[in-house]
Write an enzyme that holds these catalytic residues in place. Structure first.
Site, PDB file in Angstrom:
ATOM      1  N   ASP A   9       0.855  -1.192   0.000  1.00  0.00           N
ATOM      2  CA  ASP A   9       0.000   0.000   0.000  1.00  0.00           C
ATOM      3  C   ASP A   9       0.896   1.248   0.000  1.00  0.00           C
ATOM      4  O   ASP A   9       1.811   1.358   0.828  1.00  0.00           O
ATOM      5  CB  ASP A   9      -0.843  -0.062   1.294  1.00  0.00           C
ATOM      6  N   GLY A  68      -8.963   5.838   1.548  1.00  0.00           N
ATOM      7  CA  GLY A  68      -9.618   6.675   2.561  1.00  0.00           C
ATOM      8  C   GLY A  68     -11.071   6.306   2.757  1.00  0.00           C
ATOM      9  O   GLY A  68     -11.927   7.179   2.897  1.00  0.00           O
ATOM     10  N   ASN A 125     -10.252   0.640   0.164  1.00  0.00           N
ATOM     11  CA  ASN A 125      -9.195   0.547   1.192  1.00  0.00           C
ATOM     12  C   ASN A 125      -9.688   0.974   2.570  1.00  0.00           C
ATOM     13  O   ASN A 125     -10.207   2.088   2.728  1.00  0.00           O
ATOM     14  CB  ASN A 125      -8.040   1.482   0.813  1.00  0.00           C
TER      15      ASN A 125
HETATM   16  P1  13P Z   1      -8.627   4.991   5.849  1.00  0.00           P
HETATM   17  O1  13P Z   1      -7.685   5.824   6.637  1.00  0.00           O
HETATM   18  O2  13P Z   1      -9.880   5.733   5.528  1.00  0.00           O
HETATM   19  O3  13P Z   1      -8.917   3.692   6.491  1.00  0.00           O
HETATM   20  O4  13P Z   1      -7.935   4.672   4.439  1.00  0.00           O
HETATM   21  C1  13P Z   1      -6.989   3.641   4.330  1.00  0.00           C
HETATM   22  C2  13P Z   1      -6.283   3.649   3.031  1.00  0.00           C
HETATM   23  O5  13P Z   1      -6.634   4.317   2.092  1.00  0.00           O
HETATM   24  C3  13P Z   1      -5.103   2.776   2.920  1.00  0.00           C
HETATM   25  O6  13P Z   1      -4.447   2.933   1.699  1.00  0.00           O
HETATM   26  O1  G3H Z   2      -3.397   4.755   3.805  1.00  0.00           O
HETATM   27  C1  G3H Z   2      -2.596   4.451   4.636  1.00  0.00           C
HETATM   28  C2  G3H Z   2      -2.779   3.473   5.702  1.00  0.00           C
HETATM   29  O2  G3H Z   2      -3.782   3.860   6.585  1.00  0.00           O
HETATM   30  C3  G3H Z   2      -1.460   3.187   6.351  1.00  0.00           C
HETATM   31  O3  G3H Z   2      -1.135   4.061   7.375  1.00  0.00           O
HETATM   32  O4  G3H Z   2       1.266   4.666   7.116  1.00  0.00           O
HETATM   33  O5  G3H Z   2       0.168   4.715   9.364  1.00  0.00           O
HETATM   34  O6  G3H Z   2       0.655   2.535   8.244  1.00  0.00           O
HETATM   35  P1  G3H Z   2       0.346   3.986   8.058  1.00  0.00           P
HETATM   36 ZN    ZN Z   3      -4.484   4.937   0.963  1.00  0.00          ZN
END
Ligand code: 13P
Ligand code: G3H
Ligand code: ZN
Length: 313
Positions: free
Chosen positions: A83, A215, A257
Site C-alpha cells: 500500500d 480513505g 481501502n
Molecule cells: P482509511 O484511513 O480511511 O482507512 O484509508 C486507508 C487507506 O486508504 C489505505 O491505503
Molecule cells: O493509507 C494508509 C494506511 O492507513 C497506512 O497508514 O502509514 O500509518 O501505516 P500507516
Molecule cells: Zn491509501
C-alpha cells in the site's frame, strides 16, 4: 492455493457489481481476523501492507504470517499488496519477497515523473505476474504522512487518468474524488463531499478498468464513544458513509481501502476489555484475542453491508 494477484479478482468484482475490501495488516491478529472473516463469508481478500507496517513488523514477518493464513484457508483467494509504495526500490523489494500486487504512489510527483516511475514498476512487476496500482490526483490525509494536507488535495483529471493508464499499463488506478486518509477526515460539520462526476467520466473513458478508493473508513462514532468512555481522548470525527460506499461498490470502484476503522475497532475493544471487564488482566493473549475478534467482526460487517463481496469465491 498460492497467493494471487488482483487481475482476475478485480475483473470479477467489476463484472459482478461488488468491491473487494483491501484491509491493512501489521501483525498476526490483523491477518487472522481479516482472513477468518473472509473465509467464513467466502469473500476474496486483499491484505495490504503500508511502509509503516513494514517498518513495524518487517516484510519477512508479514509475508510469513500471510503464508500461514493461506495454509490455514487453502480455498481463500488472497492478494498480498504493498500500500502506498513511495519508490521503485520498495516495490521491487516487496515483489522479490513474494508480494503479488504493489501500489506505486507517485501522486506527489509531476505528471511526467509519475508516469515514468509507475511505468518502471509495471515493467518490473508484470513479467513476474505481479499487478500494479497507480495513483493520480492527491488523496489528502492528516496524520499518515503519506500524502498531502487536506486543503492541498487535487482531484483526478479524467482525461489525464485515461492517458496515465495507457502510458503506464497499470492494472488499477487510485483516484482522488474527495476521500481522505485517517480518522480525522471530515471533522465537526464537515461531511464527505465526493465528486461522483469525476468517477463517472473516468468510468466512461476507461471501460471495465478497476478503480481503487482510498480513505474509505466510515469512522463509526460508537468506536470513538467507547474509546473515550474507557479512558481515551479521541476527538469526534466522521468518515465515508457506508451507504455511499455500498453504491460505489457497484460501479467501477472494485477495491476499497480500509485501515482506520480497523484501528478504531481494535482500540475500542482493548480499552473496554481492560478498563471495564478485566482490570486485573496482564496476559496479552486476552486483549490481543479480543482485538482479533474485533477485526473479524468489522471485516464481516464490511463484507456484508458495504462491499457486497459475500459468497463470491
Ligand atoms: P482509511 O484511513 O480511511 O482507512 O484509508 C486507508 C487507506 O486508504 C489505505 O491505503
Ligand atoms: O493509507 C494508509 C494506511 O492507513 C497506512 O497508514 O502509514 O500509518 O501505516 P500507516
Ligand atoms: Zn491509501
Amino acid at each position: 492455493m498460492p497467493l494471487v494477484n488482483t487481475k482476475k479478482m478485480l475483473e470479477e468484482a467489476y463484472s459482478g457489481g461488488y468491491a473487494v475490501g483491501a484491509f491493512n495488516i501489521s501483525n498476526m491478529e490483523t491477518v487472522q481476523g481479516i482472513t477468518t472473516a473472509c473465509s467464513e463469508l467466502r469473500s476474496p481478500a486483499i491484505l495490504q501492507v503500508s511502509p509503516g507496517a513494514i517498518r513495524h513488523s518487517s516484510p519477512t514477518y508479514l509475508t510469513k504470517l500471510v503464508e500461514a493464513a493461506i495454509f490455514t484457508y487453502p480455498d481463500l483467494p488472497v492478494v498480498l499488496h504493498l500500500d502506498h509504495g513511495p519508490d521503485f526500490d520498495i516495490c521491487k523489494n516487496c515483489i522479490d519477497m513474494g508480494f503479488t500486487s504493489v501500489m506505486i504512489d507517485g501522486s506527489n510527483l509531476s505528471y511526467e515523473e509519475n508516469v515514468s516511475l509507475t511505468k518502471s514498476v509495471v515493467d518490473y512487476a508484470h513479467p513476474k505476474g505481479v499487478t500494479v496500482e497507480g495513483e493520480l490526483g492527491r488523496i489528502s490525509g492528516m496524520e499518515d504522512k503519506i500524502s498531502t494536507a487536506r486543503n492541498e488535495s487535487f482531484y483526478t483529471e479524467p482525461a489525464q487518468a485515461e492517458d496515465f493508464v495507457k502510458k503506464t499499463g497499470v492494472d488499477s488506478l487510485a483516484i482522488a474524488i474527495g476521500t481522505s486518509h485517517g480518522v480525522y477526515k471530515f471533522k465537526g460539520e464537515r461531511k464527505a463531499q465526493l465528486r461522483f462526476d469525476i468517477l463517472e467520466e473516468i468510468q466512461k473513458r476507461l471501460p471495465k478498468f478497476p478503480i481503487v478508493l482510498h480513505g474509505s473508513s466510515s469512522i463509526n462514532p460508537k468506536f470513538i464513544k467507547d474509546i473515550n468512555k474507557f479512558g481515551g481522548k479521541i476527538q469526534y470525527a466522521s468518515g465515508m458513509p457506508e451507504e455511499i460506499l455500498n453504491k460505489l461498490s457497484k460501479t467501477a470502484v472494485c477495491k476499497i481501502n480500509i485501515d482506520s476503522d480497523l484501528r478504531l475497532a481494535i482500540t475500542a475493544a482493548i480499552r473496554k476489555y481492560l478498563f471495564l471487564d478485566h482490570p486485573c488482566e496482564f496476559d496479552p493473549r486476552g486483549y490481543f484475542g479480543i482485538a482479533r475478534k474485533a477485526v473479524e467482526g468489522l471485516v464481516a460487517h464490511k463484507i456484508k453491508e458495504v462491499l457486497g463481496s459475500e459468497d463470491k469465491i
